[in-house]
Design a protein around this motif. Structure first.
Motif, short mmCIF file in Angstrom:
data_model
loop_
_atom_site.label_atom_id
_atom_site.label_comp_id
_atom_site.label_asym_id
_atom_site.label_seq_id
_atom_site.Cartn_x
_atom_site.Cartn_y
_atom_site.Cartn_z
N GLN A 177 1.37 -1.56 0.13
CA GLN A 177 0.33 0.07 -0.26
C GLN A 177 0.96 1.28 -0.03
OE1 GLN A 177 -3.66 0.14 -0.47
NE2 GLN A 177 -3.04 -2.81 -0.42
N LEU A 178 0.47 2.00 -0.53
CA LEU A 178 1.40 3.49 -0.64
C LEU A 178 0.83 4.15 0.93
CD1 LEU A 178 -0.08 5.12 -4.54
CD2 LEU A 178 2.16 3.63 -3.44
N GLN A 179 2.06 4.89 0.71
CA GLN A 179 2.11 5.37 2.40
C GLN A 179 1.74 6.51 1.91
OE1 GLN A 179 2.38 3.39 5.04
NE2 GLN A 179 2.13 1.47 3.74
N PRO A 180 0.76 7.13 3.38
CA PRO A 180 0.20 8.81 3.31
C PRO A 180 1.50 9.19 3.43
CG PRO A 180 -0.03 7.82 5.61
CD PRO A 180 0.20 6.62 4.03
N ALA A 181 0.88 10.64 2.88
CA ALA A 181 2.27 11.75 3.26
C ALA A 181 2.60 12.08 4.33
CB ALA A 181 2.37 13.24 2.15
N GLN A 204 4.55 10.29 -7.43
CA GLN A 204 5.09 9.95 -8.96
C GLN A 204 5.43 9.21 -8.54
OE1 GLN A 204 5.06 13.60 -10.85
NE2 GLN A 204 3.35 13.13 -11.88
N GLN A 205 7.34 9.67 -7.63
CA GLN A 205 8.16 9.29 -7.45
C GLN A 205 8.47 7.51 -6.38
OE1 GLN A 205 11.11 9.96 -8.41
NE2 GLN A 205 12.10 8.05 -7.18
N ARG A 206 6.66 7.94 -5.47
CA ARG A 206 6.80 6.49 -4.92
C ARG A 206 6.45 5.43 -6.31
NH1 ARG A 206 8.12 2.85 -3.89
NH2 ARG A 206 6.77 1.62 -1.84
N SER A 243 9.70 -0.30 -10.23
CA SER A 243 11.31 -0.54 -10.62
C SER A 243 11.14 -2.29 -9.45
CB SER A 243 12.77 0.02 -9.69
OG SER A 243 12.06 1.82 -10.97
N GLU A 244 10.83 -2.03 -8.30
CA GLU A 244 10.53 -3.15 -7.86
C GLU A 244 9.67 -4.44 -8.25
OE1 GLU A 244 10.46 -0.19 -3.74
OE2 GLU A 244 9.07 -1.44 -4.04
N LEU A 245 8.43 -3.87 -8.85
CA LEU A 245 8.17 -5.07 -9.49
C LEU A 245 9.22 -5.53 -10.60
CD1 LEU A 245 5.01 -3.28 -9.89
CD2 LEU A 245 5.06 -5.13 -8.84
N ARG A 248 0.22 -6.72 -12.11
CA ARG A 248 0.55 -5.58 -12.84
C ARG A 248 0.09 -4.75 -12.97
NH1 ARG A 248 5.25 -7.64 -14.12
NH2 ARG A 248 5.14 -6.64 -16.28
N THR A 249 -0.17 -5.38 -15.10
CA THR A 249 -0.98 -4.12 -15.66
C THR A 249 -2.25 -3.42 -15.04
OG1 THR A 249 -0.17 -5.44 -17.24
CG2 THR A 249 -2.15 -3.91 -17.64
N ALA A 250 -3.02 -4.19 -13.60
CA ALA A 250 -3.65 -3.36 -13.03
C ALA A 250 -3.20 -2.72 -12.03
CB ALA A 250 -4.89 -4.83 -12.60
N GLU A 251 -2.63 -2.74 -12.02
CA GLU A 251 -1.43 -1.82 -10.71
C GLU A 251 -1.54 -0.82 -11.46
OE1 GLU A 251 0.97 -4.63 -8.80
OE2 GLU A 251 0.32 -5.56 -7.41
N LEU A 252 -1.18 -1.08 -12.00
CA LEU A 252 -0.54 0.55 -12.95
C LEU A 252 -1.72 1.07 -13.66
CD1 LEU A 252 2.72 -0.98 -14.90
CD2 LEU A 252 2.79 0.57 -13.16
N GLN A 253 -2.40 0.54 -14.30
CA GLN A 253 -3.85 1.06 -14.97
C GLN A 253 -4.87 2.12 -13.45
OE1 GLN A 253 -4.97 1.65 -17.81
NE2 GLN A 253 -5.76 3.16 -16.87
N GLN A 254 -3.99 1.07 -12.39
CA GLN A 254 -4.78 2.11 -11.29
C GLN A 254 -4.08 3.38 -10.90
OE1 GLN A 254 -4.99 -0.32 -7.63
NE2 GLN A 254 -6.30 1.22 -6.40
N THR A 255 -2.68 3.14 -11.39
CA THR A 255 -2.19 4.50 -11.28
C THR A 255 -1.84 5.60 -11.66
OG1 THR A 255 -0.42 3.29 -9.72
CG2 THR A 255 0.42 5.08 -10.42
#
Length: 452
Positions: free
Chosen positions: A3-7, A142-144, A150-152, A166-173
């Motif tokens: 999960q992306l961490q909050p700011a 964007q940086q995250r 890269s990790e993926l 992975r495609t689904a995750e990138l689309q969400q982003t």
């Protein structure tokens, strides 16, 4: 998926106020005392650069006219050294050259005039800092996302079974970034409207056109289901169509276009180009700037600045001209006499095919009739007559005013023969020609009367 961490919690925003007048700095500091900001002060551009070199600053609010380094030069230097710092110009002079220099060299985010309105200044500071925080959060995300991609790639090499995930995750982003970009574009629309309201403070209330123009253009876009991008460009064009007039004198700003002297006419005809040049440096404003450039072109090719004709004129510019003329005719900015809304629409209908796109005129009139409560032109029971066409029993549907603005008769008045004759005599005495909006009652049915 991780999960992306909050700011991280945001620290108090820091503001640097720059003005060579200590009293102005004191007034601003008092205004901001109750706000959650860290306020820094500098009495010169050089001192401001020293402070910026010592510590990070979120926003610089600088006066335009200062000895040594003026505000435009300071903000251009800030942009070069600290591009993430928000830049706002504060000036008591309607100096278009200074504004253009600040926009082009310093790429300022806002422009405020002295004396300022406290509530508006606070609102603009909050919006500027909120937009800055949104941009920082977007960059962080964007940086995250880049790091996560890269990790993926490293962990999922040659594992075809995880390609779909992975495609689904990138689309969400990507969807998240699209949403953030849409929010930034919406912020530009809000900023243009705030700026137009500030610019309008230079004019008396009965000459302020931008707010009415924005609302009318939005009503047209909504009624015709225009797409979001086109509606946004039209709204921004309506907000800033007259920004090129800011350097005019007060007398010229309030004079009808038809009464301007020859030298003033030349300056008047250049304002669409000046408005466009101020806005071109802002990428989200470029489509709106093109609409503004051509909004004084005429359908028959007699307009300005490029004498475009017919469908060579951008469609949005044709619509903007209809709305601008409709509002300015009622404000006395086109003709010496202030027209009411019906008279303005009759003027537009009269010049369909000459000044205006004939295919747009009637749809525009219908929107005005639906949107504005004082338009009676689309009511089939209402007629516009000259005084010699009036007769007893007709009902006045609009207030009737003399050319000097004096109220002659109230709407709802039932005309008598004596009143009609007095109107004819008054018209002759004044050397005027009045257009009277009336409705004619239906005659009573004799059979119904006898049966009753």
């Amino acid at each position: 998926m991780e999960q992306l961490q909050p700011a991280e919690p945001v620290q108090r925003p820091s503001l640097l106020l720059v003005d060579d007048e200590a009293s102005i700095l004191s007034s601003l500091r008092r205004l901001l005392r109750s706000e959650p900001y860290e306020v820094l002060l500098a009495e010169s551009g050089a001192r401001a650069l020293e402070i910026l070199a010592e510590r990070p600053v979120d926003l610089v609010l600088s006066d335009a006219r200062m000895p040594g380094m003026d505000g435009a030069a300071l903000l251009a230097r800030v942009r070069q050294l600290y591009p993430a710092t928000r830049r706002i110009l504060l000036t008591g002079y309607a100096d278009l050259d200074t504004i253009v220099k600040a926009v082009n060299d310093g790429q300022i985010h806002q422009y405020l005039s002295k004396p300022w309105n406290d509530e508006e200044l606070l609102l603009i500071l909050r919006q500027a800092l909120a937009l800055q925080q949104a941009e920082r959060e977007l960059k962080r995300l964007q940086q995250r996302v880049l790091e996560h991609n890269s990790e993926l790639k490293a962990s999922n090499a040659n594992l075809e079974k995880r390609v779909a995930a992975r495609t689904a995750e990138l689309q969400q982003t990507a969807d998240m970034l699209d949403l953030a970009y849409e929010e930034l574009k919406h912020s530009y629309v809000t900023a243009t409207e705030v700026f137009s309201l500030l610019a309008n403070l230079r004019l008396p209330a009965n000459k302020q056109t931008n707010r009415k123009l924005i609302e009318l253009v939005r009503a047209y876009c909504k009624s015709h289901n225009l797409d979001e991008a086109e509606s946004r460009d039209l709204a921004m064009a309506a907000a800033l169509y007259n920004i090129g007039k800011l350097s005019w004198s007060d007398a010229m700003l309030m004079a009808p276009a038809d009464l301007l002297r020859h030298t003033e006419q030349a300056r008047y005809r250049s304002y669409p180009e000046q408005s466009e040049s101020v806005l071109l440096a802002l990428e989200p404003m470029q489509d709106a700037a093109r609409l503004i450039l051509h909004h004084q072109e005429r359908w028959d090719g007699s307009g300005f600045p490029q004498r475009l004709k017919g469908e060579a004129i951008p469609w949005g510019s044709r619509l903007l001209k209809l709305a601008v003329d409709f509002i300015e005719l009622q404000c006395g900015l086109v003709l010496e006499r202030h027209l009411n809304s019906d008279e303005a629409l009759l003027f537009i209908r009269k010049y369909a095919g000459r000044l205006y796109d004939p295919e747009l005129v009637e749809p525009f009139i219908r929107v005005c009739a639906d949107y504005l409560s004082d338009v009676t032109l689309e009511d089939p029971t209402v007629q516009m007559l000259g005084t010699r066409e009036l007769h007893a029993g007709m009902v006045l549907r609009r207030n009737l005013n003399a050319d000097n603005g004096m109220l002659l008769l109230n709407a709802g008045k039932v005309l008598s023969e004596l009143l009609v004759q007095k109107l004819i005599a008054f018209e002759a005495m004044e050397g005027a020609k009045y257009s009277v909006f009336v409705s004619v009652p239906e005659p009573a049915n004799p059979q119904t009367r006898e049966g009753g």
